[in-house]
Design a protein around this motif. Structure first.
Motif, mmCIF file in Angstrom:
data_model
loop_
_atom_site.group_PDB
_atom_site.id
_atom_site.type_symbol
_atom_site.label_atom_id
_atom_site.label_comp_id
_atom_site.label_asym_id
_atom_site.label_seq_id
_atom_site.Cartn_x
_atom_site.Cartn_y
_atom_site.Cartn_z
ATOM 1 N N TYR A 1 0.826 -1.197 0.000
ATOM 2 C CA TYR A 1 0.000 0.000 0.000
ATOM 3 C C TYR A 1 0.869 1.259 0.000
ATOM 4 O O TYR A 1 0.588 2.221 -0.736
ATOM 5 C CB TYR A 1 -0.921 -0.006 1.221
ATOM 6 N N GLN A 2 1.924 1.278 0.806
ATOM 7 C CA GLN A 2 2.806 2.436 0.847
ATOM 8 C C GLN A 2 3.481 2.674 -0.495
ATOM 9 O O GLN A 2 3.579 3.809 -0.975
ATOM 10 C CB GLN A 2 3.862 2.247 1.937
ATOM 11 N N LYS A 3 3.942 1.587 -1.134
ATOM 12 C CA LYS A 3 4.590 1.722 -2.435
ATOM 13 C C LYS A 3 3.618 2.242 -3.485
ATOM 14 O O LYS A 3 3.946 3.122 -4.284
ATOM 15 C CB LYS A 3 5.174 0.377 -2.872
ATOM 16 N N GLU A 4 2.400 1.696 -3.487
ATOM 17 C CA GLU A 4 1.400 2.139 -4.456
ATOM 18 C C GLU A 4 1.020 3.593 -4.225
ATOM 19 O O GLU A 4 0.812 4.351 -5.183
ATOM 20 C CB GLU A 4 0.162 1.245 -4.376
ATOM 21 N N SER A 5 0.953 4.002 -2.972
ATOM 22 C CA SER A 5 0.624 5.386 -2.657
ATOM 23 C C SER A 5 1.701 6.331 -3.142
ATOM 24 O O SER A 5 1.423 7.400 -3.696
ATOM 25 C CB SER A 5 0.415 5.551 -1.143
ATOM 26 N N LEU A 6 2.955 5.929 -2.950
ATOM 27 C CA LEU A 6 4.065 6.770 -3.411
ATOM 28 C C LEU A 6 4.083 6.871 -4.936
ATOM 29 O O LEU A 6 4.310 7.950 -5.495
ATOM 30 C CB LEU A 6 5.390 6.220 -2.896
ATOM 31 N N LEU A 7 3.849 5.750 -5.610
ATOM 32 C CA LEU A 7 3.820 5.764 -7.070
ATOM 33 C C LEU A 7 2.714 6.679 -7.575
ATOM 34 O O LEU A 7 2.912 7.433 -8.536
ATOM 35 C CB LEU A 7 3.636 4.339 -7.605
ATOM 36 N N HIS A 8 1.550 6.602 -6.937
ATOM 37 C CA HIS A 8 0.428 7.456 -7.341
ATOM 38 C C HIS A 8 0.779 8.925 -7.107
ATOM 39 O O HIS A 8 0.493 9.786 -7.946
ATOM 40 C CB HIS A 8 -0.811 7.100 -6.554
ATOM 41 N N TYR A 9 1.434 9.230 -5.995
ATOM 42 C CA TYR A 9 1.752 10.610 -5.640
ATOM 43 C C TYR A 9 2.734 11.239 -6.622
ATOM 44 O O TYR A 9 2.623 12.409 -6.972
ATOM 45 C CB TYR A 9 2.317 10.649 -4.229
#
Length: 247
Positions: A237-245
């Motif tokens: 989830y953290q990785k996906e959030s960073l990629l989205h950001y």
């Protein structure tokens, strides 16, 4: 985040676990485990002590599943030491943790002790729901959410794991179970699914409800698995959030 960082003043490699629950999370099960090296509990005064059954902050005088859970985490190299604070009250309903009741009184005393000693917890395990059978799904989900938010305002929790536990004698309540799963699927607020306690059949029970030694040890294995899955899911989830950001 590493366990040592979340544990505040804890030693490196230490995991601290808060438990909230009813009879099966309390000292109400069949087998009483002796203290094990590296596994501790927080006593009534906040001091660490060897974690043998029964645990200080939980009711009944039998056994729990927390000593074998601590031993399993140590065997897997997840920690050098594991410290528990299990707050358990048999027949507690979700609403009892929010209103004037023995469950809330016990919980608030434990949290006050934790704050006084500047304690933080890597995991909080929610394992209760049998007494809530018959409660509408939306009402139970709202109650569980309120309990979690109330505790989060008082102590720091790394991740919440919410077990599905809704009935005895092979008669789970689908509304309660569904509400628990709903509350657990929230990585934004660090909430993740715990074990499916309802799936434990008669071979793991002594009276169709309470756990025997095999059930206690099986629950420990399932909690270990759920904790690992929660850690992996939160990392994703953290990785996906960073990629989205950064897109």
């Amino acid at each position: 985040m590493a366990a040592g960082l979340l544990a505040g003043t804890a030693h490196a490699g230490e995991i601290r676990i808060l438990v909230i629950g009813g009879a099966l999370a309390s000292n109400c099960n069949a087998h009483a485990f002796q203290p094990a090296a590296g596994v501790y509990q927080l006593g009534l005064d906040g001091a660490e002590k060897p974690a043998g059954d029964p645990f200080d902050w939980a009711d009944c005088q039998g056994g729990a599943q927390w000593v074998p859970l601590g031993e399993a985490l140590l065997r897997l190299g997840r920690a050098d030491r594991v410290v528990f604070l299990p707050v358990g009250v048999q027949r507690a309903r979700a609403a009892d943790w929010l209103t004037d009741s023995p469950a809330r009184t016990r919980l608030q005393a434990a949290l006050a002790m934790a704050r006084a000693h500047h304690m933080r917890f890597d995991y909080a395990l929610w394992q209760q729901g049998m007494a809530d059978a018959g409660t509408p799904r939306s009402e139970h989900a709202t109650q569980v959410d309120a309990v979690i938010k109330s505790i989060n305002r008082q102590v720091r929790i790394g991740k919440w794991l919410i077990a599905r536990q809704s009935g005895c004698a092979g008669q789970p309540d689908p509304d309660i179970s569904s509400a628990q799963l709903q509350a657990a699927r929230d990585p934004l607020h660090r909430r993740f699914p715990g074990p499916d306690v309802d799936a434990l059949g008669a071979a793991y029970r002594v009276d169709g409800c309470r756990l025997n030694r095999a059930g206690q040890e099986e629950m420990a294995r399932r909690w270990v698995r759920a904790m690992g899955e929660a850690d992996a899911e939160y990392t994703r989830y953290q990785k996906e959030s960073l990629l989205h950001y950064f897109r």
